[in-house]
Write a protein that holds these residues in place. Structure first.
Motif, PDB file in Angstrom:
ATOM      1  N   GLY A   1     -35.216  34.673  17.295  1.00  0.00           N
ATOM      2  CA  GLY A   1     -34.831  36.019  17.724  1.00  0.00           C
ATOM      3  C   GLY A   1     -35.939  36.661  18.541  1.00  0.00           C
ATOM      4  O   GLY A   1     -37.108  36.649  18.144  1.00  0.00           O
ATOM      5  N   TRP A   2     -35.575  37.156  19.717  1.00  0.00           N
ATOM      6  CA  TRP A   2     -36.549  37.811  20.589  1.00  0.00           C
ATOM      7  C   TRP A   2     -36.814  39.216  20.067  1.00  0.00           C
ATOM      8  O   TRP A   2     -35.890  40.011  19.886  1.00  0.00           O
ATOM      9  CB  TRP A   2     -36.021  37.861  22.016  1.00  0.00           C
ATOM     10  CG  TRP A   2     -37.044  38.324  22.999  1.00  0.00           C
ATOM     11  CD1 TRP A   2     -37.219  39.584  23.473  1.00  0.00           C
ATOM     12  CD2 TRP A   2     -38.037  37.523  23.628  1.00  0.00           C
ATOM     13  NE1 TRP A   2     -38.260  39.629  24.351  1.00  0.00           N
ATOM     14  CE2 TRP A   2     -38.789  38.375  24.474  1.00  0.00           C
ATOM     15  CE3 TRP A   2     -38.385  36.181  23.564  1.00  0.00           C
ATOM     16  CZ2 TRP A   2     -39.850  37.919  25.243  1.00  0.00           C
ATOM     17  CZ3 TRP A   2     -39.434  35.727  24.334  1.00  0.00           C
ATOM     18  CH2 TRP A   2     -40.165  36.583  25.164  1.00  0.00           C
ATOM     19  N   ASN A   3     -38.077  39.524  19.783  1.00  0.00           N
ATOM     20  CA  ASN A   3     -38.418  40.838  19.245  1.00  0.00           C
ATOM     21  C   ASN A   3     -39.772  41.273  19.803  1.00  0.00           C
ATOM     22  O   ASN A   3     -40.335  40.607  20.694  1.00  0.00           O
ATOM     23  CB  ASN A   3     -38.441  40.803  17.706  1.00  0.00           C
ATOM     24  CG  ASN A   3     -39.321  39.682  17.175  1.00  0.00           C
ATOM     25  OD1 ASN A   3     -40.387  39.417  17.717  1.00  0.00           O
ATOM     26  ND2 ASN A   3     -38.876  39.014  16.122  1.00  0.00           N
ATOM     27  N   ASP A   4     -40.284  42.369  19.281  1.00  0.00           N
ATOM     28  CA  ASP A   4     -41.555  42.895  19.797  1.00  0.00           C
ATOM     29  C   ASP A   4     -42.703  41.914  19.574  1.00  0.00           C
ATOM     30  O   ASP A   4     -43.615  41.824  20.408  1.00  0.00           O
ATOM     31  CB  ASP A   4     -41.880  44.228  19.117  1.00  0.00           C
ATOM     32  CG  ASP A   4     -40.954  45.353  19.570  1.00  0.00           C
ATOM     33  OD1 ASP A   4     -40.272  45.166  20.612  1.00  0.00           O
ATOM     34  OD2 ASP A   4     -40.891  46.388  18.889  1.00  0.00           O
ATOM     35  N   ASN A   5     -42.696  41.183  18.448  1.00  0.00           N
ATOM     36  CA  ASN A   5     -43.784  40.242  18.171  1.00  0.00           C
ATOM     37  C   ASN A   5     -43.778  39.068  19.155  1.00  0.00           C
ATOM     38  O   ASN A   5     -44.823  38.681  19.689  1.00  0.00           O
ATOM     39  CB  ASN A   5     -43.679  39.707  16.735  1.00  0.00           C
ATOM     40  CG  ASN A   5     -43.999  40.771  15.715  1.00  0.00           C
ATOM     41  OD1 ASN A   5     -44.763  41.696  15.976  1.00  0.00           O
ATOM     42  ND2 ASN A   5     -43.407  40.663  14.533  1.00  0.00           N
ATOM     43  N   SER A   6     -42.612  38.494  19.405  1.00  0.00           N
ATOM     44  CA  SER A   6     -42.548  37.384  20.356  1.00  0.00           C
ATOM     45  C   SER A   6     -42.877  37.853  21.764  1.00  0.00           C
ATOM     46  O   SER A   6     -43.553  37.158  22.531  1.00  0.00           O
ATOM     47  CB  SER A   6     -41.169  36.719  20.313  1.00  0.00           C
ATOM     48  OG  SER A   6     -40.144  37.672  20.492  1.00  0.00           O
ATOM     49  N   GLU A   7     -42.427  39.048  22.125  1.00  0.00           N
ATOM     50  CA  GLU A   7     -42.763  39.613  23.440  1.00  0.00           C
ATOM     51  C   GLU A   7     -44.271  39.796  23.577  1.00  0.00           C
ATOM     52  O   GLU A   7     -44.867  39.426  24.603  1.00  0.00           O
ATOM     53  CB  GLU A   7     -42.044  40.956  23.611  1.00  0.00           C
ATOM     54  CG  GLU A   7     -42.466  41.756  24.839  1.00  0.00           C
ATOM     55  CD  GLU A   7     -41.777  41.271  26.097  1.00  0.00           C
ATOM     56  OE1 GLU A   7     -42.214  41.683  27.187  1.00  0.00           O
ATOM     57  OE2 GLU A   7     -40.824  40.481  25.998  1.00  0.00           O
TER      58      GLU A   7
END
Length: 285
Positions: free
Chosen positions: A153-159
């Protein structure tokens, strides 16, 4: 004249020698102590001072010269700091530039399964000048604990981890290039996100970065993705979605290589031709 009982007799005087030259009392006494026959006589302690007379101060020994340690031969190599990479100057002669001997900064763009890593490694391995390959995915996976996998899931941490990896790659490229080492970076940069994608690479490395898009057909990237393992392997739906977004590079002005029918060495040769044209006529990006 008689000597005290038990005292050894000194040898007779010989011409050219002192009265005790070459003589050691220990040599005349059998016992456990075996002195070196070549060693001189032991030092004689000074007599004790007479009563009522203070002992004369002993002069300090002269300082001994200690040889300086040999100079260091490593650890003092000056390294120039990295700065923004300027655009390579076009050759004055009409002939094509000798890319194998030129220091370059290249960004290889493409979807998962395009062959970016294989082509970048081969291209870097076959240049006459020192060349480094910097892979965004490799640097991103330096994070071991707390790794934010976009597949979950793309989220703030991966970004944030993607942006941090891009910035780290940019710093590394600038340092390598400042010290005469070319760089080829690879990343799946999307044309519809110019600020964090291509614009971010331009900020991190410099205006001299040469972007090239590697974009084979969808069936090719699906086949290559199926050969992957671990978190590098994506679902077919995700591969198709990424490939569709990459089609936005057509019409962008960036050079595009369709390597659907090319092996890695042939793709690297085409990459050299594209880079020669980019140096002669830099793309607008």
């Amino acid at each position: 004249m008689q000597h005290a009982v038990g005292s050894p007799l000194p040898p007779p005087h010989q011409p050219g020698h002192g009265p005790a030259a070459g003589w050691s009392p220990a040599a005349h006494h059998p016992g456990p102590h075996h002195a070196d026959p070549h060693q001189g006589p032991p030092p004689v302690p000074p007599p004790p001072p007479a009563p009522g007379h203070p002992q004369a101060p002993v002069a300090p020994a002269p300082p001994q010269h200690v040889p300086a340690p040999p100079p260091e031969t490593t650890g003092h190599v000056p390294l120039p700091p990295g700065g923004p990479v300027a655009m390579p100057s076009a050759p004055q002669a009409p002939s094509a530039p000798d890319l194998a001997g030129t220091t370059l900064a290249v960004l290889l763009i493409g979807p998962a399964g395009a062959g970016k890593t294989s082509v970048a490694k081969y291209w870097a391995d076959h240049r006459r000048v020192p060349t480094a390959h910097i892979s965004l995915d490799d640097v991103r996976e330096w994070v071991r604990s707390g790794f934010a996998d976009p597949q979950s899931g793309w989220n703030d941490n991966s970004e944030a981890q993607y942006r941090l990896a891009r910035r780290t790659c940019g710093f590394a490229a600038r340092n390598f290039l400042a010290n005469g080492i070319s760089c080829i970076l690879d990343d799946a940069v999307f044309p519809d996100r110019p600020v964090v994608g291509l614009g971010g690479w331009k900020r991190h490395v410099g205006p001299g970065l040469l972007p090239v898009v590697l974009l084979p057909g969808l069936e090719i990237v699906l086949e290559r993705n199926a050969e992957r393992a671990g978190n590098r392997r994506l679902t077919d739906e995700e591969v198709a979605r990424i490939h569709g977004r990459m089609a936005g590079w057509y019409g962008s002005g960036l050079p595009i290589i369709d390597n659907s029918q090319l092996d890695v060495p042939a793709t690297a040769r085409v990459l050299d031709d594209v880079l020669a044209r980019s140096i002669a006529s830099p793309p607008n990006w």
